[in-house]
Design an enzyme around this catalytic site. Structure first.
Site, mmCIF file in Angstrom:
data_model
loop_
_atom_site.group_PDB
_atom_site.id
_atom_site.type_symbol
_atom_site.label_atom_id
_atom_site.label_comp_id
_atom_site.label_asym_id
_atom_site.label_seq_id
_atom_site.Cartn_x
_atom_site.Cartn_y
_atom_site.Cartn_z
ATOM 1 N N ASP A 244 -33.568 48.868 22.806
ATOM 2 C CA ASP A 244 -33.599 47.516 22.594
ATOM 3 C C ASP A 244 -33.380 47.000 21.160
ATOM 4 O O ASP A 244 -33.531 47.809 20.369
ATOM 5 C CB ASP A 244 -34.433 47.079 23.550
ATOM 6 C CG ASP A 244 -36.078 47.239 23.235
ATOM 7 O OD1 ASP A 244 -36.052 47.820 22.127
ATOM 8 O OD2 ASP A 244 -36.926 46.544 24.014
ATOM 9 N N CYS B 262 -38.018 51.775 22.367
ATOM 10 C CA CYS B 262 -37.995 50.206 22.439
ATOM 11 C C CYS B 262 -39.126 50.207 21.525
ATOM 12 O O CYS B 262 -39.624 50.692 20.844
ATOM 13 C CB CYS B 262 -38.311 49.836 23.870
ATOM 14 S SG CYS B 262 -39.409 50.688 24.875
ATOM 15 N N THR C 11 -42.484 50.039 22.193
ATOM 16 C CA THR C 11 -43.726 50.929 22.617
ATOM 17 C C THR C 11 -43.465 52.489 23.380
ATOM 18 O O THR C 11 -44.013 53.286 23.239
ATOM 19 C CB THR C 11 -44.634 50.538 23.753
ATOM 20 O OG1 THR C 11 -43.974 50.356 24.902
ATOM 21 C CG2 THR C 11 -45.438 49.132 23.108
ATOM 22 N N HIS D 139 -43.820 72.602 29.574
ATOM 23 C CA HIS D 139 -44.646 72.300 31.086
ATOM 24 C C HIS D 139 -43.700 71.480 31.872
ATOM 25 O O HIS D 139 -43.796 71.540 32.993
ATOM 26 C CB HIS D 139 -45.957 71.812 30.808
ATOM 27 C CG HIS D 139 -46.849 72.852 30.087
ATOM 28 N ND1 HIS D 139 -48.162 72.950 30.280
ATOM 29 C CD2 HIS D 139 -46.575 74.113 29.606
ATOM 30 C CE1 HIS D 139 -48.642 73.845 29.508
ATOM 31 N NE2 HIS D 139 -47.785 74.757 29.369
ATOM 32 N N HIS E 201 -44.347 76.622 35.993
ATOM 33 C CA HIS E 201 -44.264 75.059 35.834
ATOM 34 C C HIS E 201 -42.768 74.859 36.512
ATOM 35 O O HIS E 201 -42.596 73.563 36.937
ATOM 36 C CB HIS E 201 -44.049 74.915 34.503
ATOM 37 C CG HIS E 201 -45.326 75.167 33.688
ATOM 38 N ND1 HIS E 201 -46.377 74.298 33.771
ATOM 39 C CD2 HIS E 201 -45.764 76.188 32.913
ATOM 40 C CE1 HIS E 201 -47.178 74.716 33.085
ATOM 41 N NE2 HIS E 201 -46.831 75.814 32.365
HETATM 42 C C1 RB5 Z 1 -39.863 43.915 23.646
HETATM 43 O O1 RB5 Z 1 -40.644 42.974 22.919
HETATM 44 C C2 RB5 Z 1 -40.633 45.035 24.061
HETATM 45 O O2 RB5 Z 1 -41.270 44.471 25.172
HETATM 46 C C3 RB5 Z 1 -40.040 46.265 24.466
HETATM 47 O O3 RB5 Z 1 -39.457 46.741 23.233
HETATM 48 C C4 RB5 Z 1 -40.859 47.520 24.909
HETATM 49 O O4 RB5 Z 1 -42.103 47.714 24.068
HETATM 50 C C5 RB5 Z 1 -41.024 47.488 26.337
HETATM 51 O O5 RB5 Z 1 -41.839 48.336 26.763
#
Ligand code: RB5
Length: 144
Positions: free
Chosen positions: A8, A65, A67, A98, A133
């Site tokens: 994203d 993205c 996180t 695993h 596994h």
């Molecule tokens: C975008 O602001 C953020 O929410 C997205 O990149 C991500 O971290 C979602 O899990």
């Protein structure tokens, strides 16, 4: 290897670095975008990459993205997809050895480019251990 990639807006800067890294090592990329900094919805990209891996069109997937959390949640809804959110090389190694992970998710707001490239490298070069596994990985798919 054929690798489906998606990100994203938050993942865009890190993904640019990772795509260069992969291309320089001869991997074929199926790029699902986004290539713009405009705000987009991460599930749209996660679903495209996951579908590509689930159908066998790509060998592996890479999703970035902010996180890595949202991408991994969305990707793991696809049959046969084992998406792993990794924050260091140890997690990447275990995810392959695993869990036989086939989609790597990372957070661009969490990791610097050096650590992210190390994670990617470990993920690409660590084989599945098999043995006990194998059974556990089979059990990851819900019973019909
Ligand atoms: C975008 O602001 C953020 O929410 C997205 O990149 C991500 O971290 C979602 O899990």
């Amino acid at each position: 290897m054929k690798i489906a990639v998606g990100n994203d807006h938050a993942g865009l800067p890190l993904m640019k670095t990772l795509k260069e890294y992969l291309r320089a090592r001869g991997h074929e990329l199926v790029d699902h975008g986004t290539d713009s900094e405009d705000s987009v919805d991460y599930p749209d990209y996660a679903h495209e990459v996951a579908a590509s891996v689930s159908s066998g069109k790509a060998d592996l997937g890479l999703l970035v993205c902010g996180t890595g959390i949202g991408m991994s949640i969305a990707a793991n809804r696809h049959p046969g997809v084992r998406a792993a959110l990794c924050a260091d090389g140890y997690m990447a190694r275990m995810a392959r050895m695993h869990n036989f992970a086939n989609v790597l998710c990372m957070g661009a707001r969490v990791l610097g480019p050096g650590v992210a490239m190390e994670i990617l490298d470990v993920f690409l070069h660590t084989p599945f251990e098999g043995g006990r596994h194998e059974r556990r990985v089979e059990k990851l798919e819900p019973k019909p």
